[in-house]
Design a protein around this motif. Sequence first.
Motif, PDB file in Angstrom:
ATOM      1  N   GLU A 249       0.790  -1.234   0.000  1.00 14.61           N
ATOM      2  CA  GLU A 249       0.000   0.000   0.000  1.00 14.61           C
ATOM      3  C   GLU A 249       0.826   1.289   0.000  1.00 14.61           C
ATOM      4  O   GLU A 249       1.928   1.325   0.533  1.00 14.61           O
ATOM      5  CB  GLU A 249      -0.892   0.011   1.246  1.00 14.61           C
ATOM      6  N   GLU A 315      -6.854   7.098   7.744  1.00 16.24           N
ATOM      7  CA  GLU A 315      -5.961   6.640   6.674  1.00 16.24           C
ATOM      8  C   GLU A 315      -6.717   6.373   5.389  1.00 16.24           C
ATOM      9  O   GLU A 315      -7.825   5.836   5.409  1.00 16.24           O
ATOM     10  CB  GLU A 315      -5.284   5.325   7.114  1.00 16.24           C
ATOM     11  N   ALA A 317      -5.658   4.439   1.799  1.00 20.11           N
ATOM     12  CA  ALA A 317      -4.549   3.670   1.226  1.00 20.11           C
ATOM     13  C   ALA A 317      -4.902   3.143  -0.159  1.00 20.11           C
ATOM     14  O   ALA A 317      -6.021   2.697  -0.399  1.00 20.11           O
ATOM     15  CB  ALA A 317      -4.184   2.506   2.142  1.00 20.11           C
ATOM     16  N   GLU A 339      -5.273  -6.120   3.568  1.00 20.99           N
ATOM     17  CA  GLU A 339      -5.203  -4.686   3.280  1.00 20.99           C
ATOM     18  C   GLU A 339      -4.210  -4.415   2.137  1.00 20.99           C
ATOM     19  O   GLU A 339      -4.221  -3.354   1.543  1.00 20.99           O
ATOM     20  CB  GLU A 339      -4.803  -3.875   4.520  1.00 20.99           C
ATOM     21  N   HIS A 344      -7.942   0.530   0.753  1.00 25.16           N
ATOM     22  CA  HIS A 344      -8.649   0.515   2.031  1.00 25.16           C
ATOM     23  C   HIS A 344      -8.644   1.871   2.709  1.00 25.16           C
ATOM     24  O   HIS A 344      -7.939   2.794   2.300  1.00 25.16           O
ATOM     25  CB  HIS A 344      -8.086  -0.570   2.954  1.00 25.16           C
ATOM     26  N   ASP A 379      -8.385  -0.943   9.622  1.00 25.16           N
ATOM     27  CA  ASP A 379      -8.466  -0.877   8.168  1.00 25.16           C
ATOM     28  C   ASP A 379      -9.609  -1.749   7.669  1.00 25.16           C
ATOM     29  O   ASP A 379      -9.801  -2.849   8.175  1.00 25.16           O
ATOM     30  CB  ASP A 379      -7.182  -1.438   7.542  1.00 25.16           C
TER      31      ASP A 379
HETATM   32 ZN    ZN Z   1      -3.059   0.702   5.385  1.00 26.21          ZN
END
Ligand code: ZN
Length: 409
Positions: A249, A315, A317, A339, A344, A379
């Motif tokens: 990511e 976050e 990503a 993830e 995500h 996440d």
């Molecule tokens: Zn992440």
Amino acid sequence: MKKSLIKKYARLIVRVGANVQKGQSVVVSCAVSQADFCALVVDECYRAGAKYVNVQWSDDKISRLKFRNESVRTLSTVLKWQEERVKWMSEELPCRIHIVSEDPDGLKGVNPAKMQKVQVNTYKVTKKYSDAMESRHQWTIAAVPGEAWAKKVFPELRKSQAVEKLWRAILETVYVTEDADPVETWEKVNADFKARCAELNKDRFEYLHYKSSNGTDFKCWLMPESKWCGGGETDLRGHFFNPNMPTIEVFTTPKKGMAEGKVVSTKPLSYRGQLIENFSFEFKGGKVVSVKAEKGQKVLEEMISSDEGAAMIGELALVPQDSPISNQNILYYETLFDENASCHIALGRGYRECVDGYENMTADELSDRGVNDSMIHVDFMIGAPDLSITGHTFDGRDVEIFRDGNFVI
Ligand code: ZN
Ligand code: ZN
């Protein structure tokens, strides 16, 4: 799995993941069922020059028994020696190595509200110590296949076959092979991350717009200081480390309190040992205003009410559909892997290292700029084959970032 490959992997975790330095202390957390692997990691720590290594053992069965039999009050009490221990960590700043192997559904049946209360209560005592450690020590999370976890991922196989297959899958994600040196591969991977982030950071995005035919239609705003990060990072003492093994990511921290629309999950999520499936969140004014889940509704509701920041985003990503982990087509039921197979978003705590100039900002300043703070950081996956993401820049241009689930830039 071949002993030589497993040894290579343990070495990789210590040298490249945590990057243990001569004279440092190390705290390893691991399930008792993985004691043999843990011993290899500990051995590598000493070879790297660690002066002191401490292992914190855990076990799903014992955790389940504790949650069933002890009161919220007892479970929430941070005993003097336990507090001393986290205080020591905040002063000593040991490298931390987390070895994941747990059954993703291992705490099934434990009352989510009880777990929630315990986490809220203990966090009150430990928060100041974790804040003091943030960005100041090396840490890494890596996984080894536990039996229950392997059976969950490959239910059609016998236990030993499932474990072997999960070993092969895990080692592939971290580039541990017979003939190549994974340490060199990770150097190349980190160079690629640097180039990708530099490309994304050329345009400063005011907001990102996500769209997919599954119902995702969502806008999330960023700070002018938000920058894209990925791969290894350097702590404030100057030590380079790789917090997640594997990692694909590229991610950033958005501006808290500014997100609108709906996001639909595309993979199950294991949270506090319980599985949540087919769920979606609706955002207004940056906060989750409604949650729907076919399985795990209660767990999700508890999760977003953990504290004020738990219903806000920490976050964003980006992970292309066409990437090594995604192409394995394995549902790991473990965020560390899943993830990295899907775009995500995380609810909860933001990443201060994704803010330009964070080194010189206090926690309050970071919060004023818009970095979210919470006891949770969870996440969940929203990547889809037709996902499009457009970035709207501060100077008013629309830049296509993702088309049909993959990078365009
Ligand atoms: Zn992440
Ligand atoms: Zn995250």
